[in-house]
Enzyme design. Structure first.
Site, mmCIF file in Angstrom:
data_model
loop_
_atom_site.group_PDB
_atom_site.id
_atom_site.type_symbol
_atom_site.label_atom_id
_atom_site.label_comp_id
_atom_site.label_asym_id
_atom_site.label_seq_id
_atom_site.Cartn_x
_atom_site.Cartn_y
_atom_site.Cartn_z
ATOM 1 C CE LYS A 62 -3.665 5.538 -1.771
ATOM 2 N NZ LYS A 62 -4.614 6.207 -2.698
ATOM 3 C CE1 TYR A 108 -3.925 2.220 0.488
ATOM 4 C CE2 TYR A 108 -2.480 3.376 2.013
ATOM 5 C CZ TYR A 108 -3.639 3.333 1.267
ATOM 6 O OH TYR A 108 -4.497 4.407 1.260
#
Length: 277
Positions: A162, A158
């Site tokens: 990002k 994740y």
């Protein structure tokens, strides 16, 4: 709080708008007089979300990792409302935390494709179309943990996704300078959603340990999304960043934590125990 006039009929697409922050944004934007288009992974998810929303709203099941499907979402929005003024790349997924080498390849690929390729596809489709429509438009990409280089064990897929989204957004800001297309960053901070809780599936004890910090720094969807919607609708400067949890706010939260009792997860399911998924 903005009034319905703030949206003034502006057409806003929210990817991943069937749940969590995306659904909250849809509610807030409709309350501000916008016409809203949402998408989700399935017809069932879109139908369920549309039943919860009130106003000028439509939706389409869309695989954001497929450029043609994203183009179809744009075409659906234009066919329904005539144009798109704001495109918010909110669709995203995470992965249950685990040791770096033990996260399945398919899980890593899923996170990267949805979060990075999805944002890239949405940005590309919106940029190309907005450049040719009167008045241009705005593209907003959603930041998250890792956007500014944060690191935490178990958050590698994740966080990397990002970080990549921030890079492509910065590149898009430079590329669209001087054009009718404006680009911005949306930063919701820590929000109590099933996405956040799902990071701890299989590790409920670990969730209990970090829950105290989340309750200090985090907030509920219905608190954060109206503020984000106001920021999106009020923005005028290319490259703007609308950030909910700033450093001064975080410091203030820690300083007053002893005097404030909060439970932002009161209505959110707890993480599944190991082997329960």
């Amino acid at each position: 709080m903005s009034t319905p006039a703030a949206g003034a009929g502006r057409v806003v697409v929210v990817t991943g708008g069937t749940r969590g922050i995306g659904l909250g944004l849809a509610h807030a934007l409709l309350a501000r007089g916008c016409k809203v288009v949402i998408c989700g992974r399935s017809d069932a998810a879109v139908t369920k979300a549309l039943a919860e929303l009130d106003g000028d709203v439509t939706g389409l099941a869309t695989d954001v990792t497929d450029r043609a499907a994203v183009q179809a979402l744009w075409d659906h929005a234009v066919a329904t409302f005539g144009r798109v003024d704001v495109w918010i790349n909110n669709a995203g997924i995470s992965a249950a935390r685990g040791p770096f080498a033990e996260v399945p390849e398919a899980t890593v690929a899923d996170v990267l494709r949805t979060n990075v390729l999805g944002a890239y596809n949405g940005s590309a489709v919106a940029q190309a179309a907005m450049a040719g429509q009167p008045g241009g438009g705005w593209i907003w990409n959603m930041e998250g943990f890792g956007s500014r280089g944060e690191h935490q064990p178990g958050m590698e897929p994740y966080g990397a996704s990002k970080r990549a989204v921030s890079h492509l957004t910065e590149a898009l800001v430079r590329e669209t300078k001087g054009t009718p297309v404006k680009v911005g960053f949306l930063s919701p901070g820590i929000v109590a959603t099933d996405l956040l809780v799902g990071d701890y599936d299989g590790r409920p004890d670990e969730f209990e340990k970090v829950k105290k910090i989340f309750n200090i720094l985090g907030d509920r969807v219905e608190t954060v999304t109206p503020w984000l919607a106001d920021g999106v609708l009020a923005a005028t400067k290319h490259g703007a960043r609308v950030a909910w949890l700033t450093k001064p706010k975080a410091m203030g939260r820690f300083m007053t934590a002893a005097f404030r009792k909060r439970d932002i997860f009161a209505d959110t399911p707890t993480p599944a125990a190991a082997g329960a998924r």
